[in-house]
Enzyme design. Structure first.
Site, PDB file in Angstrom:
ATOM      1  N   GLU A 192       0.803  -1.229   0.000  1.00 40.07           N
ATOM      2  CA  GLU A 192       0.000   0.000   0.000  1.00 40.07           C
ATOM      3  C   GLU A 192       0.835   1.277   0.000  1.00 40.07           C
ATOM      4  OE1 GLU A 192      -2.952  -0.431   3.095  1.00 40.07           O
ATOM      5  OE2 GLU A 192      -3.559  -2.396   2.373  1.00 40.07           O
ATOM      6  N   GLU A 314      -5.784 -10.823  -1.497  1.00 41.63           N
ATOM      7  CA  GLU A 314      -6.643 -10.653  -0.314  1.00 41.63           C
ATOM      8  C   GLU A 314      -8.116 -10.676  -0.698  1.00 41.63           C
ATOM      9  OE1 GLU A 314      -5.408  -7.298   2.084  1.00 41.63           O
ATOM     10  OE2 GLU A 314      -3.292  -7.618   1.633  1.00 41.63           O
TER      11      GLU A 314
HETATM   12  O1  G3I Z   1      -4.016  -8.971  18.825  1.00 44.16           O
HETATM   13  C1  G3I Z   1      -4.565  -7.779  19.406  1.00 44.16           C
HETATM   14  C2  G3I Z   1      -5.258  -8.088  20.697  1.00 44.16           C
HETATM   15  O2  G3I Z   1      -4.308  -8.543  21.614  1.00 44.16           O
HETATM   16  C3  G3I Z   1      -5.961  -6.820  21.199  1.00 44.16           C
HETATM   17  O3  G3I Z   1      -6.682  -7.113  22.354  1.00 44.16           O
HETATM   18  C4  G3I Z   1      -6.902  -6.276  20.136  1.00 44.16           C
HETATM   19  C5  G3I Z   1      -7.569  -4.969  20.580  1.00 44.16           C
HETATM   20  O4  G3I Z   1      -7.875  -4.148  19.485  1.00 44.16           O
HETATM   21  O5  G3I Z   1      -6.163  -6.032  18.982  1.00 44.16           O
HETATM   22  C6  G3I Z   1      -5.557  -7.202  18.432  1.00 44.16           C
HETATM   23  O6  G3I Z   1      -4.855  -6.838  17.281  1.00 44.16           O
HETATM   24  C7  G3I Z   1      -5.643  -6.555  16.149  1.00 44.16           C
HETATM   25  C8  G3I Z   1      -5.234  -7.512  15.041  1.00 44.16           C
HETATM   26  O7  G3I Z   1      -5.895  -7.177  13.838  1.00 44.16           O
HETATM   27  C9  G3I Z   1      -5.534  -8.972  15.379  1.00 44.16           C
HETATM   28  O8  G3I Z   1      -6.900  -9.137  15.570  1.00 44.16           O
HETATM   29  C10 G3I Z   1      -5.369  -5.118  15.733  1.00 44.16           C
HETATM   30  O9  G3I Z   1      -5.893  -4.227  16.710  1.00 44.16           O
HETATM   31  C11 G3I Z   1      -6.017  -4.847  14.408  1.00 44.16           C
HETATM   32  O10 G3I Z   1      -5.603  -3.573  13.948  1.00 44.16           O
HETATM   33  C12 G3I Z   1      -5.572  -5.890  13.393  1.00 44.16           C
HETATM   34  O11 G3I Z   1      -6.252  -5.625  12.185  1.00 44.16           O
HETATM   35  C13 G3I Z   1      -5.683  -6.209  11.037  1.00 44.16           C
HETATM   36  C14 G3I Z   1      -5.319  -5.085  10.048  1.00 44.16           C
HETATM   37  O12 G3I Z   1      -4.871  -5.652   8.832  1.00 44.16           O
HETATM   38  C15 G3I Z   1      -4.203  -4.193  10.592  1.00 44.16           C
HETATM   39  O13 G3I Z   1      -2.997  -4.902  10.750  1.00 44.16           O
HETATM   40  C16 G3I Z   1      -6.698  -7.149  10.418  1.00 44.16           C
HETATM   41  O14 G3I Z   1      -6.881  -8.270  11.297  1.00 44.16           O
HETATM   42  C17 G3I Z   1      -6.211  -7.648   9.063  1.00 44.16           C
HETATM   43  O15 G3I Z   1      -7.233  -8.380   8.429  1.00 44.16           O
HETATM   44  C18 G3I Z   1      -5.850  -6.459   8.185  1.00 44.16           C
HETATM   45  O16 G3I Z   1      -5.333  -6.937   6.977  1.00 44.16           O
HETATM   46  C19 G3I Z   1      -5.075  -5.941   5.979  1.00 44.16           C
HETATM   47  C20 G3I Z   1      -3.880  -6.398   5.183  1.00 44.16           C
HETATM   48  O17 G3I Z   1      -2.791  -6.659   6.032  1.00 44.16           O
HETATM   49  C21 G3I Z   1      -3.506  -5.345   4.132  1.00 44.16           C
HETATM   50  N1  G3I Z   1      -4.636  -5.049   3.282  1.00 44.16           N
HETATM   51  C22 G3I Z   1      -5.871  -4.680   3.977  1.00 44.16           C
HETATM   52  C23 G3I Z   1      -6.237  -5.766   4.985  1.00 44.16           C
HETATM   53  C24 G3I Z   1      -7.553  -5.424   5.667  1.00 44.16           C
HETATM   54  O18 G3I Z   1      -7.414  -4.253   6.424  1.00 44.16           O
END
Ligand code: G3I
Length: 417
Positions: A192, A314
């Site tokens: 991105e 994705e």
């Molecule tokens: O693991 C922690 C947990 O310990 C905590 O309690 C909780 C509270 O918010 O957060 C958890 O982490 C989260 C993680 O996902 C695992 O669930 C993060 O906050 C959250 O920001 C994270 O979101 C991910 C996001 O990328 C940001 O990294 C999504 O699961 C994931 O599907 C998403 O994937 C992205 C691709 O990498 C790039 N393209 C877009 C795609 C969708 O956004």
């Protein structure tokens, strides 16, 4: 085999579905049996062919990677069973991102890197893949949303020294991570990097810690992208893994104005003499998606260079067709109202028809990997994006059973209700 099942056997089928645990919501409300009619019924889960085998045959390539993004939890239970039967590749949904692998050392100011990288969660995924003869796609070495701040800590007043420090952090990270996962078949080296401003003269997003760090002292912020590919190429050479693909991954490449930005960045990397092997098209789509524009995205990459490959990285298809304002306002309205846990059959049928057209578009020599962003509808980032709302974007329902979207993909003769 034609899996068009007539309502005359609906009662038997219902019993079979129940016996197979077919109580998920992927079929929406199954249409009631109608006497002598032609309403298609969802085939039994037990009769489902393996997605990976069917698609490898369709695409004419043994071991074609059909992937799913997973967290560690998916290495057990229903998800694991689906993965083992249907998928030949996995991507770490989060476990290979920099903020998981190498976070800041807690309690340090200014930030310092944790003493050791944390490969634990990603290793669990890689071990699951190895045990089940699955390939692994690497996601992602560098993404503006997941930058531990130790990467960009340094003396900002020393312009050239600061640039060298940040470059060294990038090198340290990429070298450690690529060497730890020597068997991935591709890395999203940069995720991105393109701006959302359509057809921008400057195609790079500036709201990025990487861009800002590289721009310090008036230097060119975009240089981080070429550096990342250059370093990844050097590490690949040292690892003697010439087949490992180095990719630029982004979303909305099916939208011409965004695609133009992505392609300019690809050209910049090529012009700089850095190695790049292709583009990852995220394809987070919705019911309005224009498949002709997906094909146009593949063709545009092919037109840059015949050496480039296309990966679908994705894929998911939201059951909502939100207006563009939904994604800036992130409220309902303008985002569409929650359809609840059992979306109407019409929506699931529309989704299935779209999935069929998409997989037909993927049948193209330059497309060499297809991954979905999740396994089944029980876990999807779209339940909280762009608003908190029930979504059902994948091929398997919340109980892990094949949806109409699955059947349209694996069987060209099937008719949706
Ligand atoms: O693991 C922690 C947990 O310990 C905590 O309690 C909780 C509270 O918010 O957060 C958890 O982490 C989260 C993680 O996902 C695992 O669930 C993060 O906050 C959250 O920001 C994270 O979101 C991910 C996001 O990328 C940001 O990294 C999504 O699961 C994931 O599907 C998403 O994937 C992205 C691709 O990498 C790039 N393209 C877009 C795609 C969708 O956004």
């Amino acid at each position: 085999m034609n899996r068009f099942v007539y309502a005359g056997v609906a009662a038997i089928l219902s019993a079979t579905l129940a016996a197979c645990g077919g109580g998920g919501d992927g079929g929406g409300s199954l249409p009631p049996p109608v006497g002598g009619g032609g309403t298609p019924q969802l085939p039994s889960p037990a009769s489902a062919p393996a997605l990976k085998t069917t698609l490898a045959a369709k695409f004419g390539m043994a071991n074609f990677p059909i992937g799913a993004a997973i967290e560690v939890a998916s290495t057990g239970g229903t998800d694991a069973a689906i993965l083992q039967k249907h998928f030949s590749s996995i991507t770490a949904e989060n476990a290979m991102k920099p903020d998981t692998i190498w976070p800041n050392k807690p309690g340090t100011a200014p930030a310092q890197p944790a003493d050791q990288p944390n490969f634990g969660p990603a290793d669990a995924l890689v071990n699951f893949a190895a045990t089940n003869s699955m390939q692994v796609r690497g996601h992602t070495l560098l993404w503006h949303q997941t930058v531990p701040t130790w990467f960009v800590v340094g003396d900002l007043n020393d312009t050239m020294g600061y640039r060298a420090t940040v470059q060294q952090h990038l090198r340290t990270y990429i070298t450690a991570v690529m060497n730890h996962f020597p068997d991935v078949y591709a890395w999203d080296v940069v995720n991105e990097a393109a701006t959302d401003t359509p057809n921008a003269a400057d195609p790079y997003r500036h709201d990025s810690l990487w861009y800002a760090a590289y721009a310090n002292g008036g230097l060119d912020g975009k240089d981080y992208v070429v550096d990342a590919f250059m370093i990844a190429g050097e590490v690949r050479a040292a690892m003697n893994k010439p087949g490992l693909k180095l990719m630029l991954n982004d979303y909305n490449t099916e939208i011409p104005g965004k695609r133009a930005n992505v392609l300019k960045i690809v050209q910049d990397v090529i012009n700089a003499g850095a190695p790049i092997d292709g583009v990852g098209h995220q394809l987070h789509l919705n019911l309005n998606a224009d498949v002709a524009q997906v094909t146009a995205a593949f063709a545009a990459v092919e037109a840059v260079s015949s050496t480039l490959t296309n990966h679908v990285t994705e894929l998911d298809v939201s059951i909502y067709a939100d207006p563009g304002t939904c994604f800036t306002q992130r409220t309902i309205p303008p985002c569409l109202a929650d359809l609840g846990a059992s979306p109407p059959q019409s929506v699931l049928s529309q989704q299935a028809t779209l999935y069929r057209a998409l997989f037909n578009a993927f049948n193209r020599p330059s497309v060499t990997s297809v991954s979905l962003w999740g396994v089944a509808d029980n876990h999807t980032w779209l339940n909280s994006w762009p608003v908190n709302r029930t979504n059902r974007p994948l091929l398997f329902d919340t109980a892990g059973n094949p949806k109409w979207a699955f059947w349209t993909v694996v069987d060209s003769s099937i008719t949706v209700p």
